[in-house]
Scaffold this active site. Structure first.
Site, mmCIF file in Angstrom:
data_model
loop_
_atom_site.group_PDB
_atom_site.id
_atom_site.type_symbol
_atom_site.label_atom_id
_atom_site.label_comp_id
_atom_site.label_asym_id
_atom_site.label_seq_id
_atom_site.Cartn_x
_atom_site.Cartn_y
_atom_site.Cartn_z
ATOM 1 N N ASP A 53 0.866 -1.189 0.000
ATOM 2 C CA ASP A 53 0.000 0.000 0.000
ATOM 3 C C ASP A 53 0.900 1.236 0.000
ATOM 4 O OD1 ASP A 53 0.799 -0.546 2.616
ATOM 5 O OD2 ASP A 53 -0.998 0.317 3.504
ATOM 6 N N ARG A 61 6.125 2.777 1.983
ATOM 7 C CA ARG A 61 6.706 1.515 2.450
ATOM 8 C C ARG A 61 8.126 1.341 1.886
ATOM 9 N NH1 ARG A 61 2.896 2.033 6.032
ATOM 10 N NH2 ARG A 61 0.811 1.414 5.361
ATOM 11 N N ARG A 123 -4.199 12.035 2.428
ATOM 12 C CA ARG A 123 -4.187 10.880 1.529
ATOM 13 C C ARG A 123 -5.209 11.060 0.400
ATOM 14 N NH1 ARG A 123 -5.372 6.041 5.406
ATOM 15 N NH2 ARG A 123 -4.717 4.748 3.628
ATOM 16 N N LYS A 153 -9.319 2.929 -3.290
ATOM 17 C CA LYS A 153 -9.774 2.662 -1.931
ATOM 18 C C LYS A 153 -10.246 3.974 -1.285
ATOM 19 C CE LYS A 153 -5.100 2.919 0.001
ATOM 20 N NZ LYS A 153 -3.963 2.177 0.543
ATOM 21 N N HIS A 166 -8.986 1.734 11.865
ATOM 22 C CA HIS A 166 -7.977 0.918 12.546
ATOM 23 C C HIS A 166 -8.378 0.687 14.005
ATOM 24 C CE1 HIS A 166 -5.527 2.544 9.200
ATOM 25 N NE2 HIS A 166 -4.871 1.416 9.296
ATOM 26 N N ASP A 231 -10.213 -4.270 2.966
ATOM 27 C CA ASP A 231 -9.231 -3.629 3.827
ATOM 28 C C ASP A 231 -8.792 -4.677 4.851
ATOM 29 O OD1 ASP A 231 -7.610 -1.665 4.888
ATOM 30 O OD2 ASP A 231 -9.207 -0.203 5.186
#
Length: 455
Positions: A53, A61, A123, A153, A166, A231
């Site tokens: 992601d 990442r 984002r 997404k 989360h 997700d």
């Protein structure tokens, strides 16, 4: 490669997802990926999916150690140059392909309707659905040019929520016509796949979209034929409701093609995987799951697999990416008031909460200022910033949403009116300040663009 993954890979595991702890540098990452693919080839199976992601900006990442070379979606949306967005995504896609990643869980197509959203923020490309759609299309086209598949997404749209999935289960309580025109419409932009969100739309049912057939039906009604991925099922929005095996079965019953289990941080990935497999096997045995439906999902998922071959040297890829990323960040950064500082500054990092999606990252502004010889020191409390003889520069992310961060900033501005604020969140959620830099993110190139204006 974890030893426990050897057997699942040989048995046909769809794929893996890489996070920052798996990607110390691009060349090492490619070596790990090649090891995974070699195990699959030795077993006579097709190439597997290697995903990440990697959004650029705050959520990175492959470049977690240094910060992303891209400024992130908010900056690209603020510039609103679709050619620039596509060039950024193409350069980015080449880096992903070099690392062996062919499936990027990006771009975010969430419309930033709620400026105080704790998890989406920068984002998002912005608050206008048409802007989000055209930049989503440009980003997907750029990735495609580099041989990398895209994923929009978080369907049906996570932008108008005030809860981080989360941590808990958000509710998107809006009329269906608003949902369709504002939140869902950007997903019909030509992306290769869709990620469903852990959020409830009360008028469509009590369960999160990830586990609801209405989400699959509405994705397909947009003309999207590619795979649907969940997700992460280990996020508390779902994990507080169901254990992993049951969540996996419910997602597949709802029409998901791929199951994203979770990041390894804070959970046991082997236990999660074994729980998911046991649940799916029991679901097949009981008739809850259809082997024919899973076979159709398998065929869809094959479109995301592959083993890309690097076409350019890594140094050239990184140089091109840095160039286009710096252009985007520089064009995006904006100011109010005089923000130029004379001499070294004290950076007061007042950010109180960390974005779970982004994780912990170095304070990029301090690094950028230090490289210019303009950093006196970094402090994390108001008292030290007030007492400093040097000009204070306050770094904030969500001072309007986080009471602690907001109070700290207010106290500093009251005691030191000469403070320059560097706001790293959405510009629409920025505080009122006489001297402020809107960086549109906390990433490396966002910080470098801000530092160029400060000193």
């Amino acid at each position: 490669m974890p030893s426990w993954l050897d057997e699942p890979l040989r048995d046909g595991l769809a794929g893996i997802i890489l996070f920052g702890e798996n990607t110390p540098d691009v060349e090492t990452t490619r070596g790990v990926v090649d090891t995974f693919q070699a195990v699959r080839r030795a077993a006579g199976g097709p190439p597997m999916i290697v995903a990440s992601d990697e959004e650029g900006g705050d959520v990175t990442r492959l470049q977690v150690g240094t910060g992303s070379s891209l400024p992130g979606n908010a900056a690209l949306g603020d510039v609103d140059d679709v050619d620039l967005t596509e060039r950024c995504a193409t350069a980015f896609g080449k880096l992903l392909a070099y690392a062996g990643i062919t499936y990027d869980l990006a771009p975010c197509l969430d419309v930033a309707s709620e400026p105080l959203n704790p998890v989406i923020g920068v984002r998002s490309f912005g608050a206008d659905p048409s802007l989000v759609a055209r930049h989503g299309a440009a980003f997907a086209n750029g990735l495609r040019a580099a041989g990398v598949h895209s994923c929009g997404k978080h369907f049906p749209g996570h932008g108008d929520t005030a809860v981080d999935s989360h941590l808990s289960l958000p509710v998107l309580d809006v009329p269906l016509d608003v949902l369709a025109v504002r939140d869902e419409a950007p997903f019909a932009c030509g992306i290769d796949s869709v990620m469903t969100a852990h959020l409830v739309v009360p008028s469509l049912g009590p369960d999160p979209a990830t586990l609801s057939s209405w989400a699959t039906q509405r994705v397909r009604a947009l003309g999207i034929t590619g795979p649907i991925i969940t997700d992460a099922l280990g996020m508390r929005a779902v994990a507080d409701l169901y254990e992993m095996g049951e969540a996996a079965v419910r997602a597949l019953e709802a029409g998901a093609d791929l199951l994203c289990l979770d990041a390894p941080t804070g959970r046991d990935p082997q236990r999660d995987f074994e729980s998911a497999v046991a649940g799916i096997e029991a679901g097949l045995a009981s008739g809850r799951l259809s082997a024919e439906a899973l076979a159709r999902s398998y065929q869809r998922n094959l479109s995301l697999a592959g083993t890309p071959a690097p076409t350019e040297p890594l140094a050239e890829i990184l140089a091109d990416l840095d160039t286009v990323g710096a252009e985007a960040a520089t064009r995006a950064v904006r100011t109010d008031g005089s923000v130029r500082c004379t001499g070294p500054v004290v950076v007061a990092d007042l950010r109180h909460r960390v974005s779970i999606a982004a994780g912990h990252a170095p304070l990029a502004l301090a690094t950028a200022l230090d490289a210019r010889g303009a950093l006196a020191r970094v402090v994390h409390d108001v008292e030290s910033a007030v007492a400093a003889s040097e000009p204070p520069v306050a770094v904030v992310r969500e001072p309007l949403a986080d009471a602690v961060e907001g109070a700290s900033l207010s106290a500093l501005l009251a005691a030191r009116p000469d403070t320059v604020v560097v706001h790293t969140g959405l510009a629409s959620a920025a505080p009122v300040a006489k001297r402020i830099v809107y960086a549109h993110g906390a990433g490396r190139v966002n910080a470098e663009a801000a530092a160029a204006l400060l000193v």
